[in-house]
Design an enzyme around this catalytic site. Structure first.
Site, PDB file in Angstrom:
ATOM      1  N   LYS A 133      -3.935 -12.628   1.344  1.00  0.00           N
ATOM      2  CA  LYS A 133      -4.979 -13.609   1.039  1.00  0.00           C
ATOM      3  C   LYS A 133      -5.046 -14.684   2.112  1.00  0.00           C
ATOM      4  O   LYS A 133      -6.128 -15.055   2.581  1.00  0.00           O
ATOM      5  CB  LYS A 133      -4.705 -14.248  -0.328  1.00  0.00           C
ATOM      6  CG  LYS A 133      -5.738 -15.276  -0.757  1.00  0.00           C
ATOM      7  CD  LYS A 133      -5.369 -15.894  -2.095  1.00  0.00           C
ATOM      8  CE  LYS A 133      -6.342 -17.010  -2.470  1.00  0.00           C
ATOM      9  NZ  LYS A 133      -5.929 -17.705  -3.718  1.00  0.00           N
ATOM     10  N   GLU A 134      -3.886 -15.191   2.522  1.00  0.00           N
ATOM     11  CA  GLU A 134      -3.840 -16.221   3.558  1.00  0.00           C
ATOM     12  C   GLU A 134      -4.299 -15.671   4.906  1.00  0.00           C
ATOM     13  O   GLU A 134      -4.999 -16.355   5.662  1.00  0.00           O
ATOM     14  CB  GLU A 134      -2.413 -16.769   3.651  1.00  0.00           C
ATOM     15  CG  GLU A 134      -1.999 -17.555   2.409  1.00  0.00           C
ATOM     16  CD  GLU A 134      -0.505 -17.640   2.217  1.00  0.00           C
ATOM     17  OE1 GLU A 134      -0.069 -18.372   1.296  1.00  0.00           O
ATOM     18  OE2 GLU A 134       0.255 -16.960   2.943  1.00  0.00           O
ATOM     19  N   ASN A 182       0.546 -14.141   3.590  1.00  0.00           N
ATOM     20  CA  ASN A 182       0.287 -12.969   2.757  1.00  0.00           C
ATOM     21  C   ASN A 182      -1.141 -12.504   3.051  1.00  0.00           C
ATOM     22  O   ASN A 182      -1.839 -13.078   3.887  1.00  0.00           O
ATOM     23  CB  ASN A 182       0.521 -13.276   1.281  1.00  0.00           C
ATOM     24  CG  ASN A 182      -0.359 -14.408   0.750  1.00  0.00           C
ATOM     25  OD1 ASN A 182      -1.472 -14.625   1.222  1.00  0.00           O
ATOM     26  ND2 ASN A 182       0.135 -15.144  -0.242  1.00  0.00           N
ATOM     27  N   ASP A 203       9.320 -17.490   0.133  1.00  0.00           N
ATOM     28  CA  ASP A 203      10.382 -18.391   0.570  1.00  0.00           C
ATOM     29  C   ASP A 203      11.565 -17.592   1.113  1.00  0.00           C
ATOM     30  O   ASP A 203      12.154 -17.940   2.139  1.00  0.00           O
ATOM     31  CB  ASP A 203      10.861 -19.262  -0.592  1.00  0.00           C
ATOM     32  CG  ASP A 203       9.759 -20.123  -1.188  1.00  0.00           C
ATOM     33  OD1 ASP A 203       8.814 -20.467  -0.452  1.00  0.00           O
ATOM     34  OD2 ASP A 203       9.849 -20.447  -2.386  1.00  0.00           O
TER      35      ASP A 203
END
Length: 338
Positions: free
Chosen positions: A210-211, A208, A278
């Site tokens: 942030k990652e 995402n 997921d």
């Protein structure tokens, strides 16, 4: 909106039921408590939740496996549970779901991960986490690697669902990549920030924003920042494909040519993003090994994500429903060049 030819779409969905995916990662229980709030506690300024329903569901890597199962794939699940009552509940749910549990290992030093969400009037009031994030012992990691070696000829892809709870390590990733090299088995990772340096030489990563920002060491404030961050990650990890999930902005796909393909969200309503990642990695991976190009797989995964965020709690999309929605919304006789 990007389209997929109806005949190609049918071919992809027909092939899903013939595939076997191994899921490796952090297993957890999602514990939901539903109720209503009609008063504030006299003991403290907090709401009093009158409980009406309580349920356990698969979370983390278990939710990835559940999504694959809903789409017709066969699943091999590899993970670790605690030797406790919650571990027994986890095994029961996996068995009831039709997910084999023979490769689930027990670690007496780690309790089973449980995330308890208290929900009142569709609004999450509080979340309580029970977890031990310490790294699993070497002998358990080595047993998981032996399981991969035993299964490698029977699987089409491996999904590593990393929630940074101690299962995924540099050594585990390295051994999985070595075992899959030359076997035609792709390795796809749903990452967590602290483990980014571990994911070298994988095939697909699905961060995402942030990652992505953490992994690339870039503060992301614009679309150009996303492009630069994805290119850095592809280069640093020697990774073929980066699929960035962008919440209400949909997804951005980066393949070998490093060009960005933006896919707008299809969500009509967003009640809960729990487990959406997921669904994305499960659907993307399964579509990819079922004959979809990365762009086609991303479009299908984006459609699936738009459906699960409209439900409260981690959810999965049945094959029949996803195929119907895809035919209606992204199917076409004149397709874009994918």
């Amino acid at each position: 909106m990007l389209k997929i030819d109806q005949d190609k779409l049918a071919s992809i969905f027909d092939a899903m039921g013939t595939k076997t995916i191994m899921v490796i990662g952090d297993l957890m229980l999602d514990h939901y408590i539903w109720g209503k709030v009609e008063r504030i506690s006299p003991e403290a300024p907090v709401p009093v939740v009158e409980v009406h329903e309580e349920k356990y569901k698969l979370g983390g890597a278990g939710n990835v496996a559940n999504n694959l199962l809903s789409l017709g794939a066969s699943v091999i699940m590899s993970g670790v549970k605690g030797m406790d009552a919650h571990g027994d509940i986890l095994i029961d749910i996996l068995n009831q779901s039709g997910i084999p549990t023979s490769k689930i290992l027990s670690d007496p030093g780690k309790g089973t991960i449980v995330k308890t969400r208290v929900i009142a009037h569709t609004q999450q009031v509080v979340r309580l986490d029970r977890e031990n994030r310490s790294t699993i012992p070497d002998h358990i990691r080595d047993e998981m690697i032996r399981e991969v070696r035993d299964c490698i000829q029977a699987v089409d892809a491996i999904i590593i669902s990393d929630y940074a709870k101690g299962v995924v390590s540099r050594e585990l990733i390295r051994e999985v990549v070595n075992l899959t090299r030359g076997n035609g088995v792709i390795v796809c990772v749903d990452p967590k920030e602290r483990n980014f340096p571990f994911y070298k030489n994988i095939d697909v990563i699905t961060p995402n924003i942030k990652e992505l920002s953490f992994g690339a060491g870039i503060k992301i404030e614009s679309d150009q920042d996303i492009i630069e961050a994805a290119r850095r990650i592809k280069s640093a990890l020697a990774c073929d494909t980066v699929l960035v999930t962008r919440g209400e902005h949909g997804m951005s796909l980066f393949e070998k040519d490093n060009e960005a393909v933006d896919i707008p969200t299809t969500a009509r309503a967003v009640y809960d993003v729990t487990g959406a990642g997921d669904t994305v990695i499960a659907c993307f991976t399964l579509a990819l090994v079922s004959g979809a190009s990365p762009r086609e797989a991303a479009i299908i995964a984006n459609t699936a994500a738009g459906l699960v965020v409209a439900e409260v709690g981690a959810a999965s999309v049945p094959w029949e429903k996803l195929y119907r929605i895809c035919r209606e919304e992204i199917g076409g006789r004149t397709s874009y060049s994918l």
